[in-house]
Design an enzyme around this catalytic site. Structure first.
Site: not given
Length: 205
Positions: A15-16, A32, A98, A100-101, A182, A184
């Site tokens: 997610k981050t 965040k 963003e 959380a979880g 993908p 990284l």
């Protein structure tokens, strides 16, 4: 104007990384609201590093010490997160928020993140891994969002291609496939920017 919440089906789904990639690509502000866990690099610090100055990273409203669910991290720190104080940042231009979880992570003893998303009224980009179990987690997350009237902009997958699972989630979940980021290795600002440009359908945002 591009303003989105990036959330995930679970912790550790990428997610981050997706939030950083989108924030850098859109040259957005990144926020965040609650950071739980301060021993290692925070998500805001990671986004600042991975966007190499292309995104403006806004300060968190709550910074909690323990890496666990925000409601429990707040209890350990002796504070209570007030959802009314989690107001979207003012200002013009793109914004990436963003979570959380996962979608149903508690903010406090009465409020889940999905409730916050409904409060904010922004479309959500759901990040899902491509490994075993992702169909169930993704469809449950989509149902939880939609049951609260949260618009879903689409889903971004993270990891190795799994065409069957991706197609099932998009089909049953009736959502847009925004691409797949993908793996990284290493994760660098340039590599992330290139991967987002090549693999994520930012033209749909």
């Amino acid at each position: 104007m591009s303003r989105y919440v990036v959330t995930g089906t679970d912790t550790g789904v990428g997610k981050t990384l997706v939030a950083a990639g989108l924030a850098g690509h859109l040259r957005a502000r990144y926020w965040k609201p609650v950071q739980a866990g301060l021993d290692e690099e925070s998500d805001s610090e990671a986004v600042h590093r991975l966007t190499a100055g292309r995104a403006e990273v806004l300060p968190e409203t709550w910074r909690l010490n323990t890496p666990c669910s925000p409601h429990e991290a707040a209890r350990i720190d002796g504070v209570r997160i007030d959802p009314a104080a989690l107001v979207l940042p003012e200002g013009d231009g793109p914004l990436i928020v963003e979570g959380a979880g996962g979608v149903l992570v508690p903010v406090n003893d009465e409020t889940l993140y999905a409730d916050l998303f409904a409060q904010w009224g922004l479309p959500v980009i759901l990040v899902a891994r491509t490994e075993l179990g992702t169909i169930n987690h993704s469809l449950l997350s989509l149902e939880a969002l939609r049951s609260r009237g949260v618009a879903v902009a689409g889903i971004v997958f993270s990891g190795e291609e799994n065409a069957a699972s991706e197609a099932a989630i998009v089909g049953f979940g009736k959502c847009r496939h925004l691409g797949r980021l993908p793996r990284l290795d290493p994760v660098t600002p340039a590599g992330l920017a290139e991967a987002v440009a090549a693999h994520i359908r930012t033209d749909l945002l």
